[in-house]
Write an enzyme that holds these catalytic residues in place. Structure first.
Site, PDB file in Angstrom:
ATOM      1  N   GLY A  49       0.840  -1.183   0.000  1.00  0.00           N
ATOM      2  CA  GLY A  49       0.000   0.000   0.000  1.00  0.00           C
ATOM      3  C   GLY A  49       0.878   1.237   0.000  1.00  0.00           C
ATOM      4  O   GLY A  49       2.089   1.142   0.246  1.00  0.00           O
ATOM      5  N   GLN A  54       2.973   9.847   1.811  1.00  0.00           N
ATOM      6  CA  GLN A  54       4.308   9.236   1.709  1.00  0.00           C
ATOM      7  C   GLN A  54       5.082   9.712   0.481  1.00  0.00           C
ATOM      8  O   GLN A  54       6.283   9.510   0.390  1.00  0.00           O
ATOM      9  CB  GLN A  54       4.196   7.707   1.664  1.00  0.00           C
ATOM     10  CG  GLN A  54       3.751   7.093   2.978  1.00  0.00           C
ATOM     11  CD  GLN A  54       3.640   5.586   2.851  1.00  0.00           C
ATOM     12  OE1 GLN A  54       2.615   5.085   2.435  1.00  0.00           O
ATOM     13  NE2 GLN A  54       4.695   4.867   3.184  1.00  0.00           N
ATOM     14  N   CYS A 103       7.150  -0.758   6.410  1.00  0.00           N
ATOM     15  CA  CYS A 103       6.610   0.433   5.752  1.00  0.00           C
ATOM     16  C   CYS A 103       7.652   0.986   4.791  1.00  0.00           C
ATOM     17  O   CYS A 103       8.836   1.010   5.130  1.00  0.00           O
ATOM     18  CB  CYS A 103       6.273   1.477   6.823  1.00  0.00           C
ATOM     19  SG  CYS A 103       5.647   3.022   6.160  1.00  0.00           S
ATOM     20  N   LEU A 104       7.212   1.418   3.626  1.00  0.00           N
ATOM     21  CA  LEU A 104       8.151   1.970   2.640  1.00  0.00           C
ATOM     22  C   LEU A 104       8.800   3.261   3.149  1.00  0.00           C
ATOM     23  O   LEU A 104       9.824   3.681   2.632  1.00  0.00           O
ATOM     24  CB  LEU A 104       7.436   2.227   1.308  1.00  0.00           C
ATOM     25  CG  LEU A 104       6.936   0.968   0.577  1.00  0.00           C
ATOM     26  CD1 LEU A 104       6.100   1.349  -0.630  1.00  0.00           C
ATOM     27  CD2 LEU A 104       8.102   0.073   0.169  1.00  0.00           C
ATOM     28  N   HIS A 145      -3.083   0.225   8.452  1.00  0.00           N
ATOM     29  CA  HIS A 145      -1.758   0.838   8.316  1.00  0.00           C
ATOM     30  C   HIS A 145      -1.822   2.033   7.346  1.00  0.00           C
ATOM     31  O   HIS A 145      -1.311   3.116   7.660  1.00  0.00           O
ATOM     32  CB  HIS A 145      -0.775  -0.230   7.820  1.00  0.00           C
ATOM     33  CG  HIS A 145       0.605   0.272   7.543  1.00  0.00           C
ATOM     34  ND1 HIS A 145       1.712  -0.175   8.226  1.00  0.00           N
ATOM     35  CD2 HIS A 145       1.089   1.186   6.645  1.00  0.00           C
ATOM     36  CE1 HIS A 145       2.796   0.445   7.769  1.00  0.00           C
ATOM     37  NE2 HIS A 145       2.444   1.264   6.803  1.00  0.00           N
ATOM     38  N   GLU A 146      -2.467   1.842   6.196  1.00  0.00           N
ATOM     39  CA  GLU A 146      -2.512   2.933   5.206  1.00  0.00           C
ATOM     40  C   GLU A 146      -3.343   4.107   5.717  1.00  0.00           C
ATOM     41  O   GLU A 146      -2.963   5.265   5.531  1.00  0.00           O
ATOM     42  CB  GLU A 146      -3.065   2.429   3.864  1.00  0.00           C
ATOM     43  CG  GLU A 146      -2.174   1.443   3.140  1.00  0.00           C
ATOM     44  CD  GLU A 146      -0.698   1.851   3.105  1.00  0.00           C
ATOM     45  OE1 GLU A 146      -0.399   3.038   2.899  1.00  0.00           O
ATOM     46  OE2 GLU A 146       0.157   0.968   3.313  1.00  0.00           O
ATOM     47  N   HIS A 149      -1.540   6.482   8.030  1.00  0.00           N
ATOM     48  CA  HIS A 149      -0.657   7.466   7.391  1.00  0.00           C
ATOM     49  C   HIS A 149      -1.369   8.813   7.192  1.00  0.00           C
ATOM     50  O   HIS A 149      -0.754   9.869   7.277  1.00  0.00           O
ATOM     51  CB  HIS A 149      -0.194   6.959   6.013  1.00  0.00           C
ATOM     52  CG  HIS A 149       1.003   6.052   6.066  1.00  0.00           C
ATOM     53  ND1 HIS A 149       2.221   6.455   6.572  1.00  0.00           N
ATOM     54  CD2 HIS A 149       1.172   4.769   5.659  1.00  0.00           C
ATOM     55  CE1 HIS A 149       3.087   5.446   6.471  1.00  0.00           C
ATOM     56  NE2 HIS A 149       2.479   4.412   5.932  1.00  0.00           N
TER      57      HIS A 149
HETATM   58 ZN    ZN Z   1       3.474   2.646   5.611  1.00  0.00          ZN
END
Ligand code: ZN
Length: 192
Positions: A49, A54, A103-104, A145-146, A149
């Site tokens: 995701g 981000q 997480c990216l 999680h998304e 953000h």
């Molecule tokens: Zn993340």
């Protein structure tokens, strides 16, 4: 189509609350092309995701997709591409499970986070249509999680046992086998 730069932990943008997208903005060519870039960036990084914040756009858009097997998350069941605008997420039961997240925006780090096992998700899709879904199991963790953000939260904020923090290679070496077992139990119970 463009691959966007992903902000890394410590960048203040990741701590902002992203703002709602208006219905007129959803249909604009700029937003539609941004959504395409967000999807391409997620796929290129093998993410499950990605949220607009981000890639340094503090607006309430995030995308989720898992095309199993995902090399970063081999235990995750497939999730069809889902584009969420102004999503609202809420638990529909009190049941939780421990999810080993990465997480990216948090390079080379994973940790255990408690997530609701069943959530209701309401959002607008890229055509501005209202969507309302119940998401269960490991997939529910990905959506939580998304959505976090968009409120400036990272998974590391939710890690209760700091002893669970691990690099990706140490995850594979020491934690993966047990976690895959636990994840499979959740997946077989909820079917996702
Ligand atoms: Zn993340």
């Amino acid at each position: 189509m463009a691959i966007l730069e992903i902000a890394q932990i410590g960048d203040p943008i990741l701590r902002q609350r992203a703002v709602e997208v208006s219905p007129e903005d959803i249909s604009s060519a700029a937003t539609q092309s941004f959504i395409d870039d967000l999807i391409d960036t997620m796929r290129s990084a093998n993410g499950a995701g990605l949220a607009a914040i981000q890639v340094s756009r503090a607006i309430r858009i995030c995308v989720v997709e898992v095309r199993a097997p995902n090399p970063r998350y081999p235990y995750k069941p497939s999730i069809p591409l889902t584009i969420m605008i102004n999503p609202e997420i809420m638990p529909v039961s009190t049941e939780t499970f421990s999810n080993y997240e990465g997480c990216l925006s948090v390079p080379d780090m994973r940790g255990l986070v408690e997530r609701y096992a069943e959530v209701r998700l309401r959002y607008l899709d890229r055509d501005g249509q209202r969507q309302d879904a119940i998401i269960r199991g490991v997939c529910a963790g990905t959506f939580q999680h998304e959505c976090d953000h968009l409120d400036g939260k990272l998974f590391v904020d939710l890690v209760e046992d700091f002893g669970s923090l691990t690099t990706w290679s140490n995850f594979e070496r020491y934690h993966q086998a047990k976690f895959f077992e636990d994840a499979e139990k959740i997946v077989s119970r909820f079917g996702s």
